[in-house]
Enzyme design. Structure first.
Site, PDB file in Angstrom:
ATOM      1  N   ARG A  66      34.344  82.236  28.982  1.00  0.00           N
ATOM      2  CA  ARG A  66      34.636  83.611  29.442  1.00  0.00           C
ATOM      3  C   ARG A  66      33.969  83.878  30.798  1.00  0.00           C
ATOM      4  NH1 ARG A  66      32.018  88.324  28.131  1.00  0.00           N
ATOM      5  NH2 ARG A  66      31.224  87.492  26.185  1.00  0.00           N
ATOM      6  N   TYR A 119      53.780  98.152  42.010  1.00  0.00           N
ATOM      7  CA  TYR A 119      54.110  97.477  40.745  1.00  0.00           C
ATOM      8  C   TYR A 119      53.734  98.408  39.574  1.00  0.00           C
ATOM      9  CZ  TYR A 119      53.644  94.560  36.681  1.00  0.00           C
ATOM     10  OH  TYR A 119      53.748  94.091  35.401  1.00  0.00           O
ATOM     11  N   ASP A 191      47.998  92.988  47.116  1.00  0.00           N
ATOM     12  CA  ASP A 191      48.693  92.183  46.108  1.00  0.00           C
ATOM     13  C   ASP A 191      49.709  91.325  46.864  1.00  0.00           C
ATOM     14  OD1 ASP A 191      50.519  91.207  44.222  1.00  0.00           O
ATOM     15  OD2 ASP A 191      50.268  92.936  42.891  1.00  0.00           O
ATOM     16  N   LYS A 216      53.738  84.159  38.733  1.00  0.00           N
ATOM     17  CA  LYS A 216      54.968  84.152  39.527  1.00  0.00           C
ATOM     18  C   LYS A 216      55.049  82.867  40.364  1.00  0.00           C
ATOM     19  CE  LYS A 216      55.714  88.226  37.722  1.00  0.00           C
ATOM     20  NZ  LYS A 216      54.484  88.730  37.228  1.00  0.00           N
TER      21      LYS A 216
END
Ligand code: PLP
Length: 401
Positions: A66, A119, A191, A216
């Protein structure tokens, strides 16, 4: 020594213990060509001080996946290199990166200025969770630099933009936004998902932080959900790392490996996505059932001039307005055979979406228009099929629509 635990010899240990610990072989002296996958949730130390250091800052060793993982660290270093930044942070999704970055840069009472065509997940974060924490947001048209400047207040800490917006493919004038952020002593966060670092590197234009949905173009094959943030500043990186630890969107090593594998072919894929998108965009522009095509490579797109300045290609995402509105849009996406009606973008298969009948179906025509989305607007993530096959598929779907 920790290594002594790795060799459970036959005479000393019973069968059950030898089964648990196995027989480890030393790491290879020869360098593997493909990055190894360190599929381990935890790492053993021979020294408590090194263990404590690894928990306190990034880059001090591996303790728990983590926090950090060697496979993920390779992706972080690769992305920092490709974006021209100093530090990378990989997360379990693009939203994991966006929330870790924004919730570490912004505190209660702070203000963030964001582009209005944002987005949907980011919009939901800043109008929901961030507001719950007392973070205020304003939305502006990023092409109106005076309006962006005017929206900044004494409490503004972040200016947030997307290199290429979705679904109308507006290209943000990053050098202009970088200058606004620099003058106001705030951070420009970009972004860069739809451009990818192959087409644009926002840090070169003044951004402090660059974010990707690695789901993506970076992953590129619609087989992994992942996110990345790249930082120029070590403290901003550490704060986002800490937010990720606390919020929990840490990546799985196998997902990081899939993205690393995808990045190896990013330049080749992006060049081809751009070529195929151009062929399809120019064909759509000539079709009588198509009212308007949105792709920044077309001279009549409002962002064409900005795109020529800051992008080295126009990406593989394009949209078009179909005559006949909502019904025609729905019929088109259902009639396509090669292209699939599916969320997401940036994979090798062509994907379609029709916001008015799916993601935005609750919105009236007026509300859609306010969001800049026509009732017949189709978004296409151009894959790597041959352009003539995509055109043939669209031709038959347009007949039915
Ligand atoms: N940013 C952009 C531009 C996106 O299109 C998406 C997802 O569609 C995200 C961020 C969120 O990424 P993820 O789905 O990997 O969380």
């Amino acid at each position: 020594m920790a290594d002594d635990h790795s060799y459970t010899d036959h005479d000393t240990y019973s069968f059950g213990t030898r089964a648990v610990h196995g027989t480890r072989v030393p790491p290879p002296a020869e360098r593997p060509i493909s990055a190894p996958i360190f599929q381990s949730s935890t790492f053993a130390f021979d020294n408590a001080e090194r263990y404590a250091n690894a928990l306190s800052r990034p880059g001090q060793g591996y303790s728990y996946t983590r926090y950090e993982n060697p496979t993920t660290a390779q992706l972080e270093a690769t992305m920092a290199n490709l974006e021209g930044g100093a530090h990378g942070l990989v997360t379990a999704s693009g939203m994991g990166a966006i929330s870790s970055v924004l919730l570490s840069l912004l505190h209660s009472g702070d203000h963030v200025v964001l582009q209005q065509s944002l987005y949907g997940g980011t919009y939901s974060l800043v109008t929901g969770l961030a507001r719950t924490f007392g973070i205020e947001c304003s939305f502006v048209d990023p092409s109106d630099v005076d309006a962006v400047r005017a929206a900044i207040k004494p409490t503004t800490r972040v200016l947030y933009a997307e290199t290429i917006s979705n679904p109308t493919l507006e290209v943000a004038d990053l050098p202009a936004l970088g200058a606004v952020a620099r003058d106001a002593h705030i951070s420009l966060v970009v972004d860069n998902t739809v451009a990818s670092p192959y087409l644009c590197r926002p840090i070169e234009h003044g951004a402090q932080v660059v974010i990707h949905s690695a789901t993506k173009y970076l992953g590129g094959h619609s087989d992994v959900v992942s996110g990345v943030a790249v930082f120029t500043d070590a403290e901003q990186h550490r704060a986002a790392w800490k937010a990720m630890l606390d919020l929990g969107p840490s990546p799985d090593p196998f997902a990081s490996w899939l993205v690393l594998r995808g990045i190896k072919t990013l330049p080749i894929r992006m060049r081809q996505h751009c070529l195929v998108a151009r062929a399809v965009a120019e064909w759509l522009e000539r079709h009588p059932k198509v009212e308007r095509v949105y792709w920044p490579g077309l001279p009549n797109h409002p962002s064409h001039a900005v795109a020529r300045r800051i992008l080295s290609g126009n990406s593989g995402l394009l949209s078009f307005d179909l005559r006949g509105g909502r019904e025609a849009g729905r019929r088109f996406t259902e009639a396509a055979r090669l292209a699939s009606l599916a969320p997401s973008l940036g994979g090798v298969e062509t994907l379609l979406s029709h916001p008015a009948s799916t993601t935005h179906r609750q919105l009236s025509a007026e509300a859609l228009a306010q969001a800049g989305i026509g009732e017949g607007l189709i978004r296409v993530s151009i894959g790597l099929e041959e352009p003539e096959d995509i055109v043939a598929d669209f031709e038959q779907a347009l007949e039915i629509a």
